[in-house]
Write a protein that holds these residues in place. Structure first.
Motif, PDB file in Angstrom:
ATOM      1  N   GLY A   1      48.048  36.461  31.927  1.00  0.00           N
ATOM      2  CA  GLY A   1      47.222  35.285  31.683  1.00  0.00           C
ATOM      3  C   GLY A   1      47.421  34.204  32.729  1.00  0.00           C
ATOM      4  O   GLY A   1      46.457  33.542  33.165  1.00  0.00           O
ATOM      5  N   GLU A   2      48.670  34.005  33.154  1.00  0.00           N
ATOM      6  CA  GLU A   2      48.947  33.016  34.190  1.00  0.00           C
ATOM      7  C   GLU A   2      48.320  33.428  35.521  1.00  0.00           C
ATOM      8  O   GLU A   2      47.763  32.601  36.246  1.00  0.00           O
ATOM      9  CB  GLU A   2      50.458  32.847  34.347  1.00  0.00           C
ATOM     10  N   ALA A   3      48.435  34.715  35.846  1.00  0.00           N
ATOM     11  CA  ALA A   3      47.836  35.195  37.092  1.00  0.00           C
ATOM     12  C   ALA A   3      46.325  35.048  37.060  1.00  0.00           C
ATOM     13  O   ALA A   3      45.696  34.674  38.064  1.00  0.00           O
ATOM     14  CB  ALA A   3      48.229  36.652  37.329  1.00  0.00           C
ATOM     15  N   THR A   4      45.722  35.320  35.902  1.00  0.00           N
ATOM     16  CA  THR A   4      44.269  35.163  35.770  1.00  0.00           C
ATOM     17  C   THR A   4      43.856  33.709  35.927  1.00  0.00           C
ATOM     18  O   THR A   4      42.872  33.399  36.622  1.00  0.00           O
ATOM     19  CB  THR A   4      43.812  35.691  34.399  1.00  0.00           C
ATOM     20  N   ALA A   5      44.604  32.801  35.315  1.00  0.00           N
ATOM     21  CA  ALA A   5      44.285  31.373  35.421  1.00  0.00           C
ATOM     22  C   ALA A   5      44.419  30.894  36.864  1.00  0.00           C
ATOM     23  O   ALA A   5      43.589  30.114  37.352  1.00  0.00           O
ATOM     24  CB  ALA A   5      45.202  30.572  34.507  1.00  0.00           C
ATOM     25  N   HIS A   6      45.447  31.348  37.558  1.00  0.00           N
ATOM     26  CA  HIS A   6      45.634  30.931  38.953  1.00  0.00           C
ATOM     27  C   HIS A   6      44.484  31.439  39.830  1.00  0.00           C
ATOM     28  O   HIS A   6      43.950  30.700  40.662  1.00  0.00           O
ATOM     29  CB  HIS A   6      46.975  31.466  39.469  1.00  0.00           C
ATOM     30  N   TYR A   7      44.099  32.679  39.616  1.00  0.00           N
ATOM     31  CA  TYR A   7      43.020  33.278  40.410  1.00  0.00           C
ATOM     32  C   TYR A   7      41.691  32.578  40.145  1.00  0.00           C
ATOM     33  O   TYR A   7      40.951  32.227  41.077  1.00  0.00           O
ATOM     34  CB  TYR A   7      42.929  34.762  40.092  1.00  0.00           C
ATOM     35  N   LEU A   8      41.386  32.357  38.876  1.00  0.00           N
ATOM     36  CA  LEU A   8      40.135  31.686  38.529  1.00  0.00           C
ATOM     37  C   LEU A   8      40.135  30.238  38.992  1.00  0.00           C
ATOM     38  O   LEU A   8      39.097  29.707  39.411  1.00  0.00           O
ATOM     39  CB  LEU A   8      39.909  31.753  37.021  1.00  0.00           C
ATOM     40  N   GLY A   9      41.306  29.594  38.922  1.00  0.00           N
ATOM     41  CA  GLY A   9      41.387  28.201  39.332  1.00  0.00           C
ATOM     42  C   GLY A   9      41.032  28.005  40.793  1.00  0.00           C
ATOM     43  O   GLY A   9      40.333  27.041  41.157  1.00  0.00           O
ATOM     44  N   GLU A  10      41.491  28.914  41.636  1.00  0.00           N
ATOM     45  CA  GLU A  10      41.174  28.793  43.058  1.00  0.00           C
ATOM     46  C   GLU A  10      39.678  28.991  43.310  1.00  0.00           C
ATOM     47  O   GLU A  10      39.068  28.257  44.109  1.00  0.00           O
ATOM     48  CB  GLU A  10      41.978  29.828  43.851  1.00  0.00           C
ATOM     49  N   LEU A  11      39.072  29.963  42.643  1.00  0.00           N
ATOM     50  CA  LEU A  11      37.647  30.217  42.853  1.00  0.00           C
ATOM     51  C   LEU A  11      36.786  29.076  42.325  1.00  0.00           C
ATOM     52  O   LEU A  11      35.797  28.686  42.967  1.00  0.00           O
ATOM     53  CB  LEU A  11      37.257  31.531  42.174  1.00  0.00           C
ATOM     54  N   LEU A  12      37.139  28.544  41.158  1.00  0.00           N
ATOM     55  CA  LEU A  12      36.326  27.475  40.570  1.00  0.00           C
ATOM     56  C   LEU A  12      36.521  26.161  41.311  1.00  0.00           C
ATOM     57  O   LEU A  12      35.574  25.368  41.452  1.00  0.00           O
ATOM     58  CB  LEU A  12      36.680  27.323  39.094  1.00  0.00           C
ATOM     59  N   SER A  13      37.736  25.909  41.796  1.00  0.00           N
ATOM     60  CA  SER A  13      37.974  24.680  42.563  1.00  0.00           C
ATOM     61  C   SER A  13      37.189  24.697  43.872  1.00  0.00           C
ATOM     62  O   SER A  13      36.699  23.650  44.330  1.00  0.00           O
ATOM     63  CB  SER A  13      39.469  24.526  42.856  1.00  0.00           C
ATOM     64  N   ALA A  14      37.056  25.867  44.472  1.00  0.00           N
ATOM     65  CA  ALA A  14      36.303  25.975  45.713  1.00  0.00           C
ATOM     66  C   ALA A  14      34.831  25.653  45.518  1.00  0.00           C
ATOM     67  O   ALA A  14      34.125  25.369  46.501  1.00  0.00           O
ATOM     68  CB  ALA A  14      36.465  27.377  46.290  1.00  0.00           C
ATOM     69  N   ARG A  15      34.360  25.677  44.285  1.00  0.00           N
ATOM     70  CA  ARG A  15      32.959  25.352  43.982  1.00  0.00           C
ATOM     71  C   ARG A  15      32.779  23.908  43.543  1.00  0.00           C
ATOM     72  O   ARG A  15      31.735  23.547  43.002  1.00  0.00           O
ATOM     73  CB  ARG A  15      32.433  26.310  42.911  1.00  0.00           C
ATOM     74  N   GLY A  16      33.785  23.106  43.760  1.00  0.00           N
ATOM     75  CA  GLY A  16      33.674  21.682  43.485  1.00  0.00           C
ATOM     76  C   GLY A  16      33.873  21.289  42.040  1.00  0.00           C
ATOM     77  O   GLY A  16      33.545  20.150  41.661  1.00  0.00           O
ATOM     78  N   LEU A  17      34.398  22.186  41.212  1.00  0.00           N
ATOM     79  CA  LEU A  17      34.608  21.862  39.804  1.00  0.00           C
ATOM     80  C   LEU A  17      36.008  21.305  39.586  1.00  0.00           C
ATOM     81  O   LEU A  17      36.960  21.659  40.304  1.00  0.00           O
ATOM     82  CB  LEU A  17      34.423  23.107  38.940  1.00  0.00           C
ATOM     83  N   ARG A  18      36.124  20.460  38.591  1.00  0.00           N
ATOM     84  CA  ARG A  18      37.441  20.020  38.157  1.00  0.00           C
ATOM     85  C   ARG A  18      38.033  21.113  37.268  1.00  0.00           C
ATOM     86  O   ARG A  18      37.426  21.488  36.258  1.00  0.00           O
ATOM     87  CB  ARG A  18      37.331  18.710  37.374  1.00  0.00           C
TER      88      ARG A  18
END
Length: 241
Positions: free
Chosen positions: A190-207
């Motif tokens: 779950g932590e690895a999934t959150a880290h991976y998704l966080g990088e992709l979503l942050s790159a799209r300008g989302l908080r």
């Protein structure tokens, strides 16, 4: 020692050895005298055995528990067994994934995605529909959801495609979402999934935010494990007075 009686050596067999035979294993019906003999063919599975095996697909149900369930249904509640069979058949035919949040629904969109009372600027990402229900029970969140239906686990063959990553990125890039709340479990996967998704979503300008961790409500420090207490110290916040 008389001459008629030969001496017993180390390799001489004791009396009665010719009459001794190795015990045959229980259930071994192979004819020991005929090495080419084959065991009797097994009988085909009965309906009761098939039912017990089918029940073993449920989480936490082993062979004995499945057998008890099968016997109970057939002995005490055959009407309930028929209702269960019909309900399973109806659910597998009618339940599908919501086109927006990927949770289970019978229509194109689930009730939460159709609601006008939800905040479209917040998107909470969870692993399973059960996690969605748990967040809803808190009554502390009024945004929308996206259900991954799993978490990244390369050892189990679960990659970005299996967790519908493309659908998540498309959903989060609709122009309305401003914040993505990562509510995956606090396991290694779950932590690895959150880290991976966080990088992709942050790159799209989302908080991008993550669920906080710490001392549970009503918990006493004496009984809290060291890892949880350490995380609570790292995520401490100011108190406005």
């Amino acid at each position: 020692m008389s001459a008629a009686e030969p001496p017993r050596g180390a390799n001489s067999a004791p009396r009665g050895a010719a009459q001794r035979r190795e015990p045959q294993a229980w259930g071994d019906h192979t004819n020991a005298r005929d090495p080419s003999a084959r065991p009797a063919p097994r009988e085909p599975l009965s309906s009761l055995d098939g039912l017990a095996r089918a029940l073993r697909c449920l989480p936490g149900v082993g062979p004995k528990a499945a057998q008890r369930m099968a016997l109970h249904l057939l002995q005490h509640d055959r009407d309930g067994a028929q209702r269960l069979a019909q309900a399973l058949l109806d659910a597998t035919r009618s339940v599908r994934h919501c086109e927006r949040c990927n949770t289970f629904t019978e229509g194109a969109l689930c009730a939460l995605c159709q609601s006008t009372r939800r905040d479209p600027t917040q998107l909470c990402v969870v692993e399973t529909p059960a996690d969605l229900l748990m967040v809803e029970q808190t009554q502390a969140y009024s945004g929308l959801y996206f259900v991954l239906m799993g978490r990244l686990s390369p050892l189990d063959g679960i990659g970005p495609k299996e967790i519908r990553l493309e659908r998540l990125l498309e959903r989060a890039s609709d122009g309305l979402v401003r914040e993505a709340i990562l509510a995956t479990n606090f396991t290694n996967e779950g932590e690895a999934t959150a880290h991976y998704l966080g990088e992709l979503l942050s790159a799209r300008g989302l908080r991008v935010t993550r669920l906080a961790r710490g001392v549970p409500v009503g918990g006493e420090l004496e009984y809290v494990d060291a890892g949880t207490l350490a995380q609570a110290l790292r995520e401490r916040r100011s108190i406005g007075i």
